[in-house]
Design a protein around this motif. Structure first.
Motif, PDB file in Angstrom:
ATOM      1  N   CYS A  22       0.803  -1.217   0.000  1.00  0.00           N
ATOM      2  CA  CYS A  22       0.000   0.000   0.000  1.00  0.00           C
ATOM      3  C   CYS A  22       0.833   1.263   0.000  1.00  0.00           C
ATOM      4  O   CYS A  22       0.697   2.108  -0.860  1.00  0.00           O
ATOM      5  CB  CYS A  22      -0.923  -0.013   1.216  1.00  0.00           C
ATOM      6  SG  CYS A  22      -1.613   1.581   1.637  1.00  0.00           S
ATOM      7  N   CYS A  23       1.704   1.359   0.953  1.00  0.00           N
ATOM      8  CA  CYS A  23       2.377   2.644   1.155  1.00  0.00           C
ATOM      9  C   CYS A  23       3.731   2.425   1.828  1.00  0.00           C
ATOM     10  O   CYS A  23       3.928   1.441   2.513  1.00  0.00           O
ATOM     11  CB  CYS A  23       1.530   3.522   2.069  1.00  0.00           C
ATOM     12  SG  CYS A  23      -0.179   3.604   1.547  1.00  0.00           S
ATOM     13  N   PRO A  24       4.618   3.390   1.676  1.00  0.00           N
ATOM     14  CA  PRO A  24       5.888   3.298   2.405  1.00  0.00           C
ATOM     15  C   PRO A  24       5.632   3.579   3.885  1.00  0.00           C
ATOM     16  O   PRO A  24       4.565   4.080   4.250  1.00  0.00           O
ATOM     17  CB  PRO A  24       6.721   4.416   1.779  1.00  0.00           C
ATOM     18  CG  PRO A  24       5.716   5.419   1.343  1.00  0.00           C
ATOM     19  CD  PRO A  24       4.528   4.616   0.883  1.00  0.00           C
ATOM     20  N   PRO A  25       6.599   3.271   4.722  1.00  0.00           N
ATOM     21  CA  PRO A  25       6.437   3.644   6.134  1.00  0.00           C
ATOM     22  C   PRO A  25       6.137   5.137   6.257  1.00  0.00           C
ATOM     23  O   PRO A  25       6.696   5.951   5.516  1.00  0.00           O
ATOM     24  CB  PRO A  25       7.800   3.308   6.747  1.00  0.00           C
ATOM     25  CG  PRO A  25       8.356   2.250   5.849  1.00  0.00           C
ATOM     26  CD  PRO A  25       7.856   2.575   4.475  1.00  0.00           C
ATOM     27  N   LEU A  26       5.266   5.479   7.163  1.00  0.00           N
ATOM     28  CA  LEU A  26       4.851   6.878   7.334  1.00  0.00           C
ATOM     29  C   LEU A  26       6.019   7.790   7.697  1.00  0.00           C
ATOM     30  O   LEU A  26       5.982   8.984   7.419  1.00  0.00           O
ATOM     31  CB  LEU A  26       3.755   6.975   8.396  1.00  0.00           C
ATOM     32  CG  LEU A  26       2.443   6.276   8.046  1.00  0.00           C
ATOM     33  CD1 LEU A  26       1.489   6.337   9.243  1.00  0.00           C
ATOM     34  CD2 LEU A  26       1.798   6.894   6.822  1.00  0.00           C
ATOM     35  N   THR A  27       7.066   7.224   8.287  1.00  0.00           N
ATOM     36  CA  THR A  27       8.221   8.031   8.684  1.00  0.00           C
ATOM     37  C   THR A  27       9.270   8.142   7.581  1.00  0.00           C
ATOM     38  O   THR A  27      10.246   8.877   7.738  1.00  0.00           O
ATOM     39  CB  THR A  27       8.878   7.437   9.941  1.00  0.00           C
ATOM     40  OG1 THR A  27       9.246   6.081   9.659  1.00  0.00           O
ATOM     41  CG2 THR A  27       7.924   7.488  11.122  1.00  0.00           C
ATOM     42  N   GLU A  28       9.093   7.415   6.478  1.00  0.00           N
ATOM     43  CA  GLU A  28      10.087   7.423   5.405  1.00  0.00           C
ATOM     44  C   GLU A  28      10.031   8.702   4.579  1.00  0.00           C
ATOM     45  O   GLU A  28      11.051   9.290   4.254  1.00  0.00           O
ATOM     46  CB  GLU A  28       9.855   6.213   4.496  1.00  0.00           C
ATOM     47  CG  GLU A  28      10.875   6.051   3.389  1.00  0.00           C
ATOM     48  CD  GLU A  28      10.618   4.789   2.596  1.00  0.00           C
ATOM     49  OE1 GLU A  28      10.195   4.904   1.427  1.00  0.00           O
ATOM     50  OE2 GLU A  28      10.806   3.696   3.161  1.00  0.00           O
ATOM     51  N   SER A 110       0.836 -11.376   3.043  1.00  0.00           N
ATOM     52  CA  SER A 110       1.354 -10.160   2.430  1.00  0.00           C
ATOM     53  C   SER A 110       0.529  -8.935   2.815  1.00  0.00           C
ATOM     54  O   SER A 110       1.049  -7.830   2.877  1.00  0.00           O
ATOM     55  CB  SER A 110       1.413 -10.310   0.912  1.00  0.00           C
ATOM     56  OG  SER A 110       0.147 -10.683   0.410  1.00  0.00           O
ATOM     57  N   VAL A 111      -0.764  -9.133   3.095  1.00  0.00           N
ATOM     58  CA  VAL A 111      -1.603  -8.014   3.537  1.00  0.00           C
ATOM     59  C   VAL A 111      -1.172  -7.579   4.931  1.00  0.00           C
ATOM     60  O   VAL A 111      -1.045  -6.391   5.206  1.00  0.00           O
ATOM     61  CB  VAL A 111      -3.099  -8.390   3.503  1.00  0.00           C
ATOM     62  CG1 VAL A 111      -3.949  -7.330   4.169  1.00  0.00           C
ATOM     63  CG2 VAL A 111      -3.553  -8.622   2.071  1.00  0.00           C
ATOM     64  N   LEU A 112      -0.921  -8.549   5.801  1.00  0.00           N
ATOM     65  CA  LEU A 112      -0.433  -8.208   7.143  1.00  0.00           C
ATOM     66  C   LEU A 112       0.903  -7.492   7.055  1.00  0.00           C
ATOM     67  O   LEU A 112       1.150  -6.521   7.769  1.00  0.00           O
ATOM     68  CB  LEU A 112      -0.298  -9.469   8.004  1.00  0.00           C
ATOM     69  CG  LEU A 112      -1.591 -10.102   8.481  1.00  0.00           C
ATOM     70  CD1 LEU A 112      -1.303 -11.412   9.206  1.00  0.00           C
ATOM     71  CD2 LEU A 112      -2.360  -9.162   9.370  1.00  0.00           C
ATOM     72  N   ALA A 113       1.760  -7.957   6.154  1.00  0.00           N
ATOM     73  CA  ALA A 113       3.059  -7.309   5.980  1.00  0.00           C
ATOM     74  C   ALA A 113       2.890  -5.871   5.499  1.00  0.00           C
ATOM     75  O   ALA A 113       3.593  -4.968   5.955  1.00  0.00           O
ATOM     76  CB  ALA A 113       3.920  -8.104   5.001  1.00  0.00           C
ATOM     77  N   ALA A 114       1.959  -5.638   4.577  1.00  0.00           N
ATOM     78  CA  ALA A 114       1.737  -4.288   4.054  1.00  0.00           C
ATOM     79  C   ALA A 114       1.217  -3.359   5.145  1.00  0.00           C
ATOM     80  O   ALA A 114       1.649  -2.208   5.252  1.00  0.00           O
ATOM     81  CB  ALA A 114       0.756  -4.325   2.876  1.00  0.00           C
ATOM     82  N   LEU A 119       3.174   1.167   9.138  1.00  0.00           N
ATOM     83  CA  LEU A 119       3.311   1.706  10.491  1.00  0.00           C
ATOM     84  C   LEU A 119       4.715   1.575  11.084  1.00  0.00           C
ATOM     85  O   LEU A 119       4.984   2.148  12.132  1.00  0.00           O
ATOM     86  CB  LEU A 119       2.303   1.042  11.425  1.00  0.00           C
ATOM     87  CG  LEU A 119       0.845   1.337  11.101  1.00  0.00           C
ATOM     88  CD1 LEU A 119      -0.070   0.523  11.993  1.00  0.00           C
ATOM     89  CD2 LEU A 119       0.541   2.810  11.213  1.00  0.00           C
ATOM     90  N   ARG A 120       5.587   0.864  10.423  1.00  0.00           N
ATOM     91  CA  ARG A 120       6.917   0.670  11.016  1.00  0.00           C
ATOM     92  C   ARG A 120       7.784   1.922  10.784  1.00  0.00           C
ATOM     93  O   ARG A 120       7.617   2.613   9.797  1.00  0.00           O
ATOM     94  CB  ARG A 120       7.598  -0.567  10.445  1.00  0.00           C
ATOM     95  CG  ARG A 120       8.143  -0.391   9.057  1.00  0.00           C
ATOM     96  CD  ARG A 120       8.968  -1.603   8.628  1.00  0.00           C
ATOM     97  NE  ARG A 120       9.270  -1.558   7.218  1.00  0.00           N
ATOM     98  CZ  ARG A 120      10.245  -0.826   6.682  1.00  0.00           C
ATOM     99  NH1 ARG A 120      11.006  -0.073   7.443  1.00  0.00           N
ATOM    100  NH2 ARG A 120      10.464  -0.829   5.384  1.00  0.00           N
TER     101      ARG A 120
END
Length: 124
Positions: A22-28, A110-114, A119-120
Motif C-alpha cells: 500500500c504505502c511506504p512507512p509513514l516516517t520514510e 502479504s496483507v499483514l506485511a503491508a 506503520l513501522r
C-alpha cells in the motif's frame, strides 16, 4: 464525500514482491495523494472495533483462515457481522471462499506485511 471505493491490492502468497504494498512507512517520506487514499481506506476499514476484532479473529485463527461460523460471536447480529466482513473484503484486507453453505475468510500474509510496513519506522 465520495462514494468511490478504494480497494487495496491483495498480494499473491509466496510472491510479496509481485505487487507493491500500500504505502511506504509513514516516517520514510510524505505520502502521495494516491498513497494517502489507499492507506486511509485500509485504516478506515480497521477503525471499527468489531471489524478490527473480526480481522484479528481471522488473522489469528489456526491455519490462517476461519469459517464465518467460527468468528460470528462478536456481540453483534449475523447481518452486522456480514456487513463488517464485506467492508474488510472491499478494503482488500480479507479474501473469502464459499465451501458448501459456509464462507471461509483468509488474511493473506502479504496483507499483514503491508499493514505492518506502513506503520513501522523507516530503516526498521
Amino acid at each position: 464525500m465520495s462514494n468511490t471505493k478504494t480497494v487495496l491490492p491483495v498480494l499473491e502468497p509466496g510472491a510479496p514482491e509481485a505487487v507493491a504494498p500500500c504505502c511506504p512507512p509513514l516516517t520514510e517520506r510524505p505520502l502521495t495523494a494516491e498513497e494517502a487514499v489507499r492507506a486511509a481506506a485500509m485504516f478506515k476499514a480497521l477503525s471499527d472495533p468489531v471489524r478490527l476484532r473480526l480481522f484479528s479473529l481471522v488473522a489469528s485463527h489456526e491455519g490462517g483462515e476461519a469459517c464465518v461460523c467460527d468468528i460470528s460471536d462478536v456481540g453483534v447480529s449475523q447481518p452486522t457481522v456480514s456487513h463488517h466482513l464485506k467492508k474488510l473484503k472491499e478494503a482488500g484486507l480479507l479474501t473469502s471462499e464459499r465451501r458448501g453453505t459456509w464462507v471461509f475468510y483468509r488474511v493473506e500474509p502479504s496483507v499483514l506485511a503491508a499493514v505492518g510496513q506502513t506503520l513501522r519506522p523507516s530503516g526498521a
